[in-house]
Design an enzyme around this catalytic site. Structure first.
Site, PDB file in Angstrom:
ATOM      1  N   ASP A   1      72.834  33.792 -39.305  1.00  0.00           N
ATOM      2  CA  ASP A   1      72.883  33.421 -40.723  1.00  0.00           C
ATOM      3  C   ASP A   1      74.285  33.281 -41.274  1.00  0.00           C
ATOM      4  O   ASP A   1      74.464  32.766 -42.374  1.00  0.00           O
ATOM      5  CB  ASP A   1      72.120  34.456 -41.563  1.00  0.00           C
ATOM      6  CG  ASP A   1      72.944  35.710 -41.807  1.00  0.00           C
ATOM      7  OD1 ASP A   1      73.589  36.185 -40.849  1.00  0.00           O
ATOM      8  OD2 ASP A   1      72.941  36.209 -42.945  1.00  0.00           O
TER       9      ASP A   1
ATOM     10  N   ASP B   1      71.330  37.348 -33.751  1.00  0.00           N
ATOM     11  CA  ASP B   1      72.355  38.090 -34.467  1.00  0.00           C
ATOM     12  C   ASP B   1      71.670  39.277 -35.156  1.00  0.00           C
ATOM     13  O   ASP B   1      70.443  39.297 -35.274  1.00  0.00           O
ATOM     14  CB  ASP B   1      73.030  37.176 -35.501  1.00  0.00           C
ATOM     15  CG  ASP B   1      74.042  37.912 -36.341  1.00  0.00           C
ATOM     16  OD1 ASP B   1      74.873  38.635 -35.776  1.00  0.00           O
ATOM     17  OD2 ASP B   1      73.982  37.780 -37.573  1.00  0.00           O
TER      18      ASP B   1
ATOM     19  N   ASP C   1      78.272  32.747 -37.036  1.00  0.00           N
ATOM     20  CA  ASP C   1      77.215  32.351 -36.096  1.00  0.00           C
ATOM     21  C   ASP C   1      77.174  30.849 -35.853  1.00  0.00           C
ATOM     22  O   ASP C   1      76.501  30.388 -34.919  1.00  0.00           O
ATOM     23  CB  ASP C   1      75.841  32.792 -36.626  1.00  0.00           C
ATOM     24  CG  ASP C   1      75.715  34.300 -36.732  1.00  0.00           C
ATOM     25  OD1 ASP C   1      76.212  34.983 -35.823  1.00  0.00           O
ATOM     26  OD2 ASP C   1      75.140  34.780 -37.717  1.00  0.00           O
TER      27      ASP C   1
END
Length: 620
Positions: A509, A307, A513
C-alpha cells in the site's frame, strides 16, 4: 462504445434484406428475392472487409476471414439465401457480442456517470459554489443529502451516513463520525455534513478510478491475443476441410456448408465477453482490475508476497496503553503531546493527533517547533516545552535524575513485541508515554488459510519492520517465510526470487511498495488507504480497506478464466463436429448458418455467467 452501436446498427441491413427477399415471392415479385439477398450480403461483406483490413494493418489475423470466405463463396455458387442468412447471423453475433460487453461493463462505468463537477465550500463570505478543480487541501466543504462526495477527506461534524456501494460494493450505508475518513465517489444518504478536504480532486479516489477504468477499457486480454494467434490454425483447418469436401464429392455446396458452419468462431466471442464480465463483477465488489490481461494473470497466481503495514495491519497505530509520571493525567499528557505533534508529518504523530481529536481534546497551537526526522519533535505548547518521540529522544531532552532513569526503564518495559512507545517530556522531565500498536487485521489467519485453499502454493511476508516486530506479528500466521527489514530494492529482489515457485502477486500500500508491485506478475494495492504511487503502479486496486477482498478477486478471476476456457472448448468442439457433418453433406449451408449461430449464442450466454456466481463468505 460507438463501434458497439455500429455493430448493432449493421444488424438492420441483413435483417431487412432477408425479410424483403422472403416476402417478395409471396407478394408476387419473385425476381426481387435474389437481388435483395445479394445486396444485404454485400453490405455486410463490405463492413467485414474494412474490419479485416484494419486488423491486418495492426498485424492481427482474425477468424472473421472465415465469415468473409463463407459469404463470398455462397454468393459465387448462387446460394444467395444462405449468404444472406450467414450475413444476418454474423451481424447478429457481432450485435450480441456488443450488447454483452455493454452489459458486462455496466457496473464498471456506472460510478463515472455521476462524478461531480462542483462542490460547496465555506469561504470568507459564507458558502460558495466552486469547481472541483478549485478545491484545496484543508478546505471545509458542505456535502448535502444525495450529493456525491467530491474529494477524499475527513468528517468534521458529528456524523455522516454515506453509501459506499459504488466504490466498495458494500450495500449497507456506512456511518462515519468526527475525525473519520470518507472517500470520493460515495453518496451522502443522511443529513448534510461538513468535511475537510484531504486531497486535491486530481489525487482523489474517484479521479484514480476514472484513470484506472480508462486503462482497463484500453487493455486487451492475453487470451484474446491467444485467439488471434491460433486464428491461422483454425482458418487452415476450415479451408482444408472445405477443399477436401469439394474434391472428394465434387459438390461446391458442401464446401460452402463447411465454411458457413465455421462462422464466426466462439474463440473470438466468448473470451472477451467472459473477461469483461469478470472485470465488471470485480468492480461491483470494490476490486478494480486494470483490464483483461491483469484478470487472466491474476487467475494463474501461485505465490503471494505480502507487505505488513497497511496490508496485514491497518496501518493506523492506536494507543493500547499509557504510562504517566509526576501526577499528570493521561488526557493532559495526550493533549500536550498531540499539540506538539501537529508540527510533524510522521505517521505516529498524525495518529496521536487523530486519537486526541477523537477523544474531544482541545489542541493548542505549537510554537518554535523543531523536528529531528524519524526521532521526534519539540515545541512550545502554552508556554511549556514539550518533546515527543522515541524514548531516547525524549530522555535526551530531559534533565535525567534518578527518578527519570527509572521512568525511562518503565517506559521501555511498556513496549511489547509489536508496539512502539512514544515518550513525552515536559519542561525537561519525562512525563510519560503511550504504547502504540498497529494491530493485525481481524481474520488475517483465516484469510491466508482460505487463499491456500484456493490454490496458492506459497505465502511470504516482506516488511521493512525490524525482525522482532515482524516475527511477533506473524507468529501464528500460516506464512512460509518472513523477510524483515526490507528496503524497496530488497522487496523487488524477494519478488524476483519467488518466481522460481510460480507466478507471483505482490500486495502492498505504500510508496516503498511501488517498485515491488511493478516487478511482480500481478501487483495489488490497498487503494482505499494506500499511496497514489502504489495504486497507479498496481494491476489490481482494492477500493475498500478490506484485505478479504483479495480472496474475492482471486475467485472472480479464476471463475472468469474457467468460463472463458469452457466456452472456447465447447464452442470449438461443436463447430468441428458440425464442419465434419457438413463435409459429408449432412448439413446444408442455411442449416449450417443457423446451427453455428446457435453455438455462438450459447457460448456468449455461458461467458456472461462470469457476471454472477457466489461471493465468498466474508472473513472476519
Amino acid at each position: 462504445m460507438a463501434a458497439g452501436w455500429m455493430k448493432t446498427a449493421l444488424l438492420v441491413v441483413p435483417a431487412t434484406g432477408l425479410a424483403v427477399g422472403l416476402a417478395a415471392p409471396l407478394l408476387g415479385f419473385p425476381n426481387i428475392a435474389r437481388p435483395a439477398f445479394t445486396a444485404a450480403t454485400l453490405v455486410v461483406i463490405a463492413a467485414l472487409l474494412a474490419e479485416i483490413i484494419a486488423s491486418l494493418r495492426r498485424g492481427e489475423v482474425g477468424l472473421d476471414i472465415v465469415a468473409l470466405l463463407s459469404m463470398s463463396a455462397a454468393l459465387a455458387i448462387g446460394e444467395t439465401l444462405a449468404a444472406s442468412v450467414v450475413a444476418l447471423m454474423y451481424a447478429g453475433g457481432q450485435s450480441l457480442e456488443a450488447f454483452a460487453e455493454r452489459r458486462a461493463r455496466r457496473d464498471m462505468v456506472a460510478l463515472l456517470a455521476r462524478a461531480p463537477r462542483s462542490t460547496r465550500r465555506y469561504g470568507a463570505h459564507g458558502l460558495e459554489e466552486i469547481a472541483l478543480d478549485a478545491v484545496a487541501i484543508g478546505d471545509r466543504l458542505l456535502i448535502r443529502q444525495g450529493e456525491t462526495i467530491p474529494v477524499d477527506g475527513t468528517v468534521t461534524t458529528d456524523l455522516a451516513v454515506i453509501d459506499e456501494a459504488a466504490i466498495t460494493g458494500e450495500s449497507v450505508p456506512a456511518q462515519r463520525r468526527h475525525g473519520e475518513q470518507v472517500i470520493s465517489g460515495s453518496i451522502n444518504v443522511g443529513a448534510p455534513f461538513d468535511m475537510r478536504a484531504d486531497r486535491l480532486a486530481s489525487d482523489s479516489t474517484l479521479a484514480g478510478i476514472v484513470r484506472l477504468v480508462a486503462a482497463a477499457e484500453a487493455s486487451k486480454a492475453p487470451m484474446s491475443r491467444l485467439a488471434d494467434r491460433y486464428a491461422m490454425v483454425f482458418l487452415a483447418v476450415t479451408v482444408v476441410l472445405a477443399l477436401a469436401a469439394y474434391i472428394l464429392s465434387g459438390d461446391p455446396v458442401r464446401a460452402v456448408a463447411v465454411l458457413v458452419v465455421a462462422t464466426p468462431c466462439p474463440l473470438i466471442l466468448a473470451v472477451p465477453v467472459a473477461l469483461v464480465a469478470g472485470l465488471s463483477r470485480a468492480a461491483a465488489r470494490g476490486i478494480l482490475v486494470k483490464g483483461g490481461k491483469a484478470l487472466e494473470a491474476l487467475a494463474r497466481i501461485d505465490v503471494l508476497v505480502l507487505d505488513k503495514t497497511g496490508t496485514l495491519t491497518h496501518g493506523r497505530p492506536r494507543i493500547t496503553s499509557e504510562l504517566v509520571f509526576d501526577g499528570i493525567t493521561p488526557r493532559e499528557l495526550l493533549r500536550l503531546a498531540a499539540s506538539a505533534d501537529q508540527a510533524s508529518q510522521h505517521v505516529l504523530a498524525r495518529r496521536l493527533v487523530s486519537e486526541a481529536e477523537a477523544r474531544g481534546l482541545d489542541l493548542a497551537v505549537p510554537e518554535a517547533a523543531e523536528e529531528v526526522p524519524g526521532e521526534g519533535v519539540s515545541a512550545t505548547v502554552e508556554g511549556r516545552r514539550v518533546s515527543v518521540g522515541g524514548i531516547a529522544y525524549a530522555a535526551a531532552r530531559a534533565d535525567l535524575g534518578t527518578g527519570d532513569d527509572e521512568a525511562a526503564d518503565n517506559l521501555r518495559r511498556l513496549r511489547d513485541g509489536t508496539g512502539v512507545v512514544v515518550a513525552v517530556s515536559v519542561d525537561g522531565r519525562l512525563a510519560g508515554g503511550f504504547l502504540m500498536v498497529d494491530e493485525l487485521r481481524a481474520g488475517s489467519h483465516a484469510l491466508l488459510d482460505a487463499l491456500r485453499a484456493e490454490g496458492l502454493k506459497r505465502i511470504v511476508l516482506a516488511t521493512g519492520d525490524r525482525a522482532g516486530v515482524a516475527e511477533a506479528l506473524a507468529a501464528d500466521l500460516p506464512v512460509d517465510e518472513i523477510r524483515s527489514e526490507q528496503t524497496p530494492a530488497d522487496k523487488v529482489a524477494v519478488v524476483v526470487a519467488e518466481r522460481r515457485h510460480g507466478a507471483v502477486m505482490m500486495v502492498g500500500d505504500g510508496v516503498n511498495d511501488a517498485p515491488a508491485l511493478a516487478a511482480a506478475d500481478i501487483g495489488l494495492a490497498m487503494g482505499a488507504t494506500g499511496s497514489a504511487a502504489a495504486a497507479e503502479t498496481a494491476d489490481v486496486v482494492l477500493l475498500v480497506d478490506q484485505l478479504s477482498r483479495l480472496r474475492e478477486a482471486l475467485v472472480i478471476a479464476r471463475r472468469a478464466r474457467t468460463i472463458a476456457l469452457q466456452s472456447v472448448v465447447a464452442g470449438i468442439g461443436l463447430s468441428l463436429v458440425a464442419m465434419v457433418a457438413a463435409a459429408f453433406g449432412l448439413i446444408a449451408p442455411v442449416q449450417g448458418a443457423l446451427l453455428q449461430e446457435a453455438i455462438d449464442v450459447a457460448v456468449i450466454l455461458n461467458a456472461l455467467r462470469a457476471l454472477g456466481g457466489p461471493v465468498p463468505a466474508e472473513i472476519r
